[in-house]
Design a protein around this motif. Structure first.
Motif, short mmCIF file in Angstrom:
data_model
loop_
_atom_site.label_atom_id
_atom_site.label_comp_id
_atom_site.label_asym_id
_atom_site.label_seq_id
_atom_site.Cartn_x
_atom_site.Cartn_y
_atom_site.Cartn_z
N GLU A 49 0.83 -1.21 0.00
CA GLU A 49 0.00 0.00 0.00
C GLU A 49 0.86 1.26 0.00
O GLU A 49 0.52 2.26 -0.65
CB GLU A 49 -0.93 0.00 1.21
CG GLU A 49 -1.96 -1.11 1.18
CD GLU A 49 -2.74 -1.19 2.49
OE1 GLU A 49 -3.46 -0.22 2.80
OE2 GLU A 49 -2.61 -2.22 3.17
N ALA A 50 1.97 1.21 0.73
CA ALA A 50 2.87 2.36 0.78
C ALA A 50 3.46 2.64 -0.60
O ALA A 50 3.53 3.80 -1.03
CB ALA A 50 3.99 2.13 1.80
N ILE A 51 3.86 1.59 -1.29
CA ILE A 51 4.42 1.75 -2.63
C ILE A 51 3.39 2.41 -3.54
O ILE A 51 3.70 3.36 -4.26
CB ILE A 51 4.87 0.39 -3.20
CG1 ILE A 51 6.09 -0.12 -2.43
CG2 ILE A 51 5.18 0.49 -4.69
CD1 ILE A 51 6.42 -1.58 -2.66
N PHE A 52 2.17 1.93 -3.48
CA PHE A 52 1.09 2.50 -4.29
C PHE A 52 0.88 3.98 -3.94
O PHE A 52 0.73 4.82 -4.83
CB PHE A 52 -0.21 1.70 -4.07
CG PHE A 52 -1.35 2.15 -4.91
CD1 PHE A 52 -1.40 1.87 -6.26
CD2 PHE A 52 -2.40 2.88 -4.35
CE1 PHE A 52 -2.45 2.29 -7.05
CE2 PHE A 52 -3.46 3.31 -5.12
CZ PHE A 52 -3.48 3.02 -6.48
N ALA A 53 0.90 4.29 -2.64
CA ALA A 53 0.70 5.69 -2.21
C ALA A 53 1.85 6.59 -2.67
O ALA A 53 1.62 7.73 -3.10
CB ALA A 53 0.55 5.74 -0.69
N PHE A 54 3.08 6.09 -2.60
CA PHE A 54 4.21 6.89 -3.07
C PHE A 54 4.18 7.04 -4.58
O PHE A 54 4.55 8.09 -5.11
CB PHE A 54 5.55 6.29 -2.60
CG PHE A 54 5.84 6.51 -1.15
CD1 PHE A 54 5.93 7.80 -0.63
CD2 PHE A 54 6.03 5.44 -0.29
CE1 PHE A 54 6.21 8.01 0.72
CE2 PHE A 54 6.29 5.64 1.05
CZ PHE A 54 6.38 6.93 1.56
N GLU A 55 3.74 6.00 -5.28
CA GLU A 55 3.64 6.10 -6.74
C GLU A 55 2.62 7.17 -7.15
O GLU A 55 2.77 7.79 -8.21
CB GLU A 55 3.27 4.74 -7.34
CG GLU A 55 4.44 3.78 -7.35
CD GLU A 55 4.07 2.37 -7.80
OE1 GLU A 55 2.87 2.02 -7.85
OE2 GLU A 55 5.01 1.60 -8.09
N ALA A 56 1.62 7.39 -6.32
CA ALA A 56 0.62 8.42 -6.62
C ALA A 56 1.24 9.82 -6.55
O ALA A 56 0.65 10.79 -7.06
CB ALA A 56 -0.55 8.32 -5.64
N LEU A 57 2.41 9.95 -5.98
CA LEU A 57 3.08 11.25 -5.88
C LEU A 57 4.02 11.53 -7.06
O LEU A 57 4.66 12.57 -7.10
CB LEU A 57 3.86 11.33 -4.56
CG LEU A 57 2.99 11.32 -3.30
CD1 LEU A 57 3.83 11.10 -2.07
CD2 LEU A 57 2.19 12.61 -3.21
#
Length: 162
Positions: A49-57
């Motif tokens: 989930e963290a990877i996905f959230a950082f990718e959104a940035l």
């Protein structure tokens, strides 16, 4: 009349400038909230989930920092899974129950292959491949037919050892 028009023009320009500044401030606050949420996910060891959230940035001013955090999350997630797979492997070696040993070896194998699928960019790829080779050698010694079955089910995941 000219002074009134100029004053009105000035006030409109000031209002537009203020609105632009407000929008930038709102965007910065939203980005900060996104960043904080991503960091919280990582701190909670919810690496996917963290990877996905950082990718959104990506595409924002936080992109470079997010890329660094993605690499960190990928390596932490892969490392965590690798440790779990190793614990399963060790338990398999200690158990006298044949069926339990088989289950633990298969679970360990599955987890190591999940790392390759979930975290293909991890710095631990070489170690994961080495672990898979060692595990497959153990499976071969334990039950050659089981290894053949695994390789038929997952032809792309299991490298040939010999």
């Amino acid at each position: 009349m000219k002074a009134i028009v100029q004053k009105t023009y000035y006030e409109v320009a000031q209002a537009k400038l203020q609105e632009t500044e407000n929008q930038q401030l709102i965007q910065e606050m939203e980005l900060t909230e996104q960043w904080d949420a991503a960091v919280l996910l990582m701190d909670s060891q919810r690496f996917d989930e963290a990877i996905f959230a950082f990718e959104a940035l990506m595409g924002t001013e936080l992109e470079e920092k997010a890329k660094i955090k993605i690499v960190e999350a990928v390596n932490l997630g892969a490392g965590q899974m690798r440790k779990k797979a190793a614990a399963l492997f060790i338990r398999a070696g200690k158990t006298p129950d044949i069926e339990k040993k088989k289950e633990l070896l298969l679970d360990s194998h599955k987890m190591l292959n999940e790392i390759l699928a979930k975290f293909p960019q991890t710095d631990l790829l070489d170690k994961v491949h080495q672990n898979i080779a060692i595990l497959e050698e153990q499976i071969r010694r334990f039950d050659p037919a089981l290894l053949e079955e695994l390789q038929k089910e997952n032809p792309d995941e299991s490298p040939d050892l010999f």
